[in-house]
Design an enzyme around this catalytic site. Structure first.
Site, PDB file in Angstrom:
ATOM      1  N   TYR A 192      44.275  33.249  67.307  1.00  0.00           N
ATOM      2  CA  TYR A 192      44.360  31.853  67.719  1.00  0.00           C
ATOM      3  C   TYR A 192      42.983  31.217  67.708  1.00  0.00           C
ATOM      4  O   TYR A 192      41.966  31.910  67.602  1.00  0.00           O
ATOM      5  CB  TYR A 192      45.009  31.735  69.106  1.00  0.00           C
ATOM      6  N   ARG A 228      35.757  31.138  62.043  1.00  0.00           N
ATOM      7  CA  ARG A 228      36.087  32.275  62.910  1.00  0.00           C
ATOM      8  C   ARG A 228      37.555  32.661  62.743  1.00  0.00           C
ATOM      9  O   ARG A 228      37.904  33.841  62.755  1.00  0.00           O
ATOM     10  CB  ARG A 228      35.773  31.943  64.372  1.00  0.00           C
ATOM     11  N   ARG A 233      61.734  44.639  64.530  1.00  0.00           N
ATOM     12  CA  ARG A 233      60.665  45.252  65.314  1.00  0.00           C
ATOM     13  C   ARG A 233      60.347  46.674  64.861  1.00  0.00           C
ATOM     14  O   ARG A 233      61.217  47.549  64.893  1.00  0.00           O
ATOM     15  CB  ARG A 233      61.028  45.236  66.806  1.00  0.00           C
ATOM     16  N   HIS A 246      56.365  48.965  64.581  1.00  0.00           N
ATOM     17  CA  HIS A 246      54.942  48.724  64.800  1.00  0.00           C
ATOM     18  C   HIS A 246      54.150  48.455  63.514  1.00  0.00           C
ATOM     19  O   HIS A 246      53.317  47.554  63.468  1.00  0.00           O
ATOM     20  CB  HIS A 246      54.303  49.911  65.530  1.00  0.00           C
ATOM     21  N   LYS A 306      39.511  37.224  67.753  1.00  0.00           N
ATOM     22  CA  LYS A 306      40.196  36.321  68.690  1.00  0.00           C
ATOM     23  C   LYS A 306      41.704  36.534  68.569  1.00  0.00           C
ATOM     24  O   LYS A 306      42.437  35.708  68.006  1.00  0.00           O
ATOM     25  CB  LYS A 306      39.782  34.865  68.395  1.00  0.00           C
ATOM     26  N   GLU A 351      31.338  39.467  78.999  1.00  0.00           N
ATOM     27  CA  GLU A 351      31.630  38.026  78.978  1.00  0.00           C
ATOM     28  C   GLU A 351      32.671  37.756  80.042  1.00  0.00           C
ATOM     29  O   GLU A 351      33.051  38.658  80.789  1.00  0.00           O
ATOM     30  CB  GLU A 351      32.122  37.604  77.589  1.00  0.00           C
ATOM     31  N   LEU A 404      33.468  37.958  72.248  1.00  0.00           N
ATOM     32  CA  LEU A 404      33.813  36.958  71.245  1.00  0.00           C
ATOM     33  C   LEU A 404      32.561  36.116  70.983  1.00  0.00           C
ATOM     34  O   LEU A 404      31.909  35.670  71.942  1.00  0.00           O
ATOM     35  CB  LEU A 404      34.942  36.063  71.761  1.00  0.00           C
TER      36      LEU A 404
HETATM   37  N1  PLP Z   1      35.049  34.709  75.253  1.00  0.00           N
HETATM   38  C1  PLP Z   1      36.380  34.782  75.336  1.00  0.00           C
HETATM   39  C2  PLP Z   1      37.023  36.065  75.726  1.00  0.00           C
HETATM   40  C3  PLP Z   1      37.170  33.642  75.058  1.00  0.00           C
HETATM   41  O1  PLP Z   1      38.510  33.721  75.136  1.00  0.00           O
HETATM   42  C4  PLP Z   1      36.531  32.433  74.720  1.00  0.00           C
HETATM   43  C5  PLP Z   1      37.297  31.224  74.424  1.00  0.00           C
HETATM   44  O2  PLP Z   1      38.487  31.196  74.447  1.00  0.00           O
HETATM   45  C6  PLP Z   1      35.135  32.406  74.651  1.00  0.00           C
HETATM   46  C7  PLP Z   1      34.419  33.566  74.916  1.00  0.00           C
HETATM   47  C8  PLP Z   1      34.404  31.152  74.291  1.00  0.00           C
HETATM   48  O3  PLP Z   1      34.578  30.837  72.937  1.00  0.00           O
HETATM   49  P1  PLP Z   1      34.473  29.346  72.391  1.00  0.00           P
HETATM   50  O4  PLP Z   1      33.135  28.835  72.824  1.00  0.00           O
HETATM   51  O5  PLP Z   1      34.580  29.483  70.918  1.00  0.00           O
HETATM   52  O6  PLP Z   1      35.599  28.580  73.006  1.00  0.00           O
END
Ligand code: PLP
Length: 284
Positions: free
Chosen positions: A33, A52, A100, A102, A148, A181, A206
């Protein structure tokens, strides 16, 4: 006015929009996403978000559901149909619909969902004026938070734990005691010596689009910047701490695990980065 969503080629009323019970996004979280900010009617840092997205799709070997030009049109159409001038557009790509099992299905069309919603910018400004609190929790996610993906259960549980503790976000801590994070945000400090610090974009985090643009803002401002891991004790000694994401921009943190950061109020470096962010971010 009813909300409109884009689902697999059609614009439908949000309340009536649906996907198959065999959609792999629902069964396995098998998809990716993106969330892009809309501000004053423009998409913010759209090219970075689409780059991304391409990387996430490639990492999971999911085909692009539509070409980049078509996707840009769909994002704008959904924003327009929902009359979003300030808010976000959300897009989700699923590996597709299949019985379904895997392993990857032999022949499958990827699915695409796009929604948009308005967010009153005053909400973020009010939070930024007060500052927010975070708690710390062990990082229990898989080995690839750099993708993501839709698999967000550990993030969901961490965010809920934060809410139940009266905090805005949970900072996740790796096995060596370093902050990776937040559940949905990147983590930053202004260290004791004044350096702006955020973790290097390894597999453990991320690479936030907001993070990337804030690094450019900091460079333009001539700030001393260090891309490295930091521990919770270092964060507790820091002058300032903040989190970043598409929806929060740079959001000051005033307490970590109940302990005040700096003077216990939003710090000047964070607020300056927040103010300058949209001067540097791309509008399209
Ligand atoms: N880290 C995680 C786990 C996230 O889910 C997000 C955003 O959804 C971010 C960092 C920040 O990313 P961005 O600045 O691209 O929104």
């Amino acid at each position: 006015m009813s909300r409109i969503a884009y689902v697999n080629g059609r614009y439908v009323r949000h309340a009536e929009a649906g996907i198959s019970i065999d959609d792999r996004a629902a069964n396995f979280g098998d998809g990716v996403y993106e969330v892009c900010e809309i501000r004053g009617g423009a998409l913010i840092d759209e090219a970075q978000h689409l780059a991304r997205l391409a990387r996430s799709l490639g990492a999971l070997r999911i085909a692009a559901p539509v070409g980049a030009a078509a996707l840009r049109l769909i994002l704008r159409e959904v924003a327009a149909r929902n009359r979003v001038r300030n808010g976000i557009v959300y897009l989700q790509v699923s590996r597709g619909v299949a019985r379904r099992d895997h392993g990857f299905p032999a022949a499958v069309e990827p699915g695409l969902i796009v929604t948009a919603k308005s967010i009153d910018p005053r909400l973020g400004e009010a939070n930024a004026a007060r500052g927010v609190k975070v708690i710390t929790l062990p990082d229990e996610r898989w080995a690839h938070p750099d993708i993501k993906s839709l698999q967000l259960l550990p993030n969901v549980l961490a965010k809920q734990a934060a809410r139940e503790a009266g905090a805005y976000e949970a900072w996740l801590i790796d096995a060596d005691g370093f902050v990776t994070e937040g559940a949905s945000t990147n983590a930053w400090i202004v260290a004791e010596d004044g350096a702006l610090v955020t973790r290097h974009a390894d597999r453990a985090i991320l690479r936030g689009v907001t993070r990337t643009t804030l690094i450019e803002v900091a460079a333009r401002e001539g700030a001393r910047f260090e891309e490295r891991a930091f521990s919770v004790p270092e964060a507790l000694r820091a002058r300032e701490a903040f989190l970043s994401s598409t929806t929060t921009i740079a959001m000051p943190i005033v307490a970590i695990d109940g302990q005040p950061i700096g003077e216990g109020k939003p710090g000047p470096v964070t607020l300056a980065l927040r103010r300058r962010f949209h001067e540097m971010a791309a509008r399209s």
